[in-house]
Design an enzyme around this catalytic site. Structure first.
Site, PDB file in Angstrom:
ATOM      1  N   SER A 167       2.986  59.934 -15.176  1.00 60.71           N
ATOM      2  CA  SER A 167       3.773  60.703 -16.141  1.00 60.71           C
ATOM      3  C   SER A 167       5.194  60.145 -16.243  1.00 60.71           C
ATOM      4  CB  SER A 167       3.749  62.188 -15.770  1.00 60.71           C
ATOM      5  OG  SER A 167       4.240  62.983 -16.822  1.00 60.71           O
ATOM      6  N   ASP A 262      -4.793  64.529 -23.584  1.00 62.26           N
ATOM      7  CA  ASP A 262      -3.363  64.421 -23.276  1.00 62.26           C
ATOM      8  C   ASP A 262      -2.591  64.197 -24.573  1.00 62.26           C
ATOM      9  OD1 ASP A 262      -0.794  63.683 -22.351  1.00 62.26           O
ATOM     10  OD2 ASP A 262      -1.619  62.662 -20.603  1.00 62.26           O
ATOM     11  N   HIS A 292      -3.284  66.031 -19.480  1.00 60.15           N
ATOM     12  CA  HIS A 292      -2.144  65.413 -18.813  1.00 60.15           C
ATOM     13  C   HIS A 292      -2.090  65.870 -17.349  1.00 60.15           C
ATOM     14  CE1 HIS A 292       1.670  63.297 -18.813  1.00 60.15           C
ATOM     15  NE2 HIS A 292       2.159  64.270 -18.054  1.00 60.15           N
TER      16      HIS A 292
END
Length: 320
Positions: A167, A262, A292
């Site tokens: 991320s 995501d 995600h």
């Protein structure tokens, strides 16, 4: 905007059953990160209980000197890593640049070390909004330089050190690769990017479809990006926003992993396409049923564990 439950193109559920079990009733969320605030978001992440990860041969805390003061590090050596000349990954954790710690990302660091058979140097970089751009970027790069300089002391092969992250940490890893190339820094063996946040929110199909997903929303992205980068995109550069880089040529080989659900999916895959077009050996992996942050869901999501194993095998093979 509600996140769909089914993919109308194939009439299949969007979410893997293990992932669906993590979603609050009615497909909603228990409140936005913006509503929780910085301290609330941090408490939420740190309070999540995760089963202990794979056993390590050793775990040591260390400190690197950085441009903004000492940088805490944690060094994980899995049983498969040799005592000398082991491959290594400098890992920067996720959390939108505003949350996350060596504690909350301990399980993922263990999983990555175990799957890749490499030493993992987990970087506890300073967080926004107390420390805005470029602090975290500079600390990620400083940690890489520290490990290269101290490779022998930690039983690491200086020619087999990669960077990686998930991320926001994936964005830091991508930026570290760019910086090292541009500044004739350490030679990076590879970059391992789990759903990296390499751009500000952009109007892409995956953002429109999953911008209100249970795991990351468009509003979350805007809020966290602004806390770190500032409110004015006109001040962004390629280290803060790697997608802005004019050229991706001569970067280290890359592995990119992202979930179908995501909102960052299309941005991640566009970055992978650019890497390949620039001649960078790149593996792009899209995982169905995943949203995600799926690597952090490995304790309860079988497909997430399989994804980490698959990425780990690719990373280990490239190190060899």
């Amino acid at each position: 905007m509600a996140t769909p439950t089914y993919n109308p193109a194939v009439e299949q559920p969007i979410w893997d059953p293990d992932v669906a079990a993590l979603i609050p009733p009615r497909g909603g969320r228990s409140g936005s990160l913006r509503a929780a605030g910085v301290e609330g978001a941090r408490r939420m992440l740190e309070s999540i209980e995760r089963p202990a990860g794979p056993r390590m041969r050793s775990i040591h805390d260390a400190t690197a000197e950085g441009p903004h003061g000492p940088i805490p590090l944690r060094i994980y050596r899995p049983p498969a890593a040799p005592p000398e000349n082991a491959p290594a990954l400098v890992w920067t954790h996720g959390g939108g640049m505003i949350m996350g710690s060596l504690h909350s990302f301990d399980r993922l660091a263990r999983d990555i070390a175990d799957a890749t058979g490499s030493v993992v140097c987990n970087v506890d970089y300073r967080l926004a909004p107390e420390h805005r751009y470029p602090v975290a970027n500079e600390e990620a790069y400083a940690a890489l330089c520290w490990l290269v300089d101290n490779a022998a002391a930690w039983g690491v092969d200086p020619d087999r050190i990669g960077v990686g992250g998930d991320s926001a940490g994936g964005s830091l890893a991508a930026a570290t690769a760019l910086r090292s190339r541009d500044q004739n820094g350490p030679a990076i063996a590879q970059q391992v990017l789990f759903y990296p946040g390499i751009e500000r929110r952009t109007d892409r199909p995956s953002m429109r479809e999953f911008g209100d997903s249970p795991f990351l929303t468009a509003d979350d992205i805007d809020w966290m990006k602004n806390l770190y980068l500032g409110d004015d995109p006109g001040t962004d550069d390629a280290y803060g926003v790697p997608a802005l880089a004019d050229s991706l040529a001569s970067l280290p080989p890359a592995v990119l992993a992202v979930g179908y659900g995501d909102p960052l999916r299309d941005a991640v895959e566009a970055y992978g396409d650019r890497l390949r077009a620039a001649g960078v050996p790149t593996a792009q992996l899209r995982y169905p049923g995943m949203g995600h942050g799926f690597a952090m869901q490995a304790p309860s999501v079988a497909r997430a564990r399989a994804a980490i194993s698959e990425v780990g095998a690719l990373v280990a093979a490239r190190f060899r």
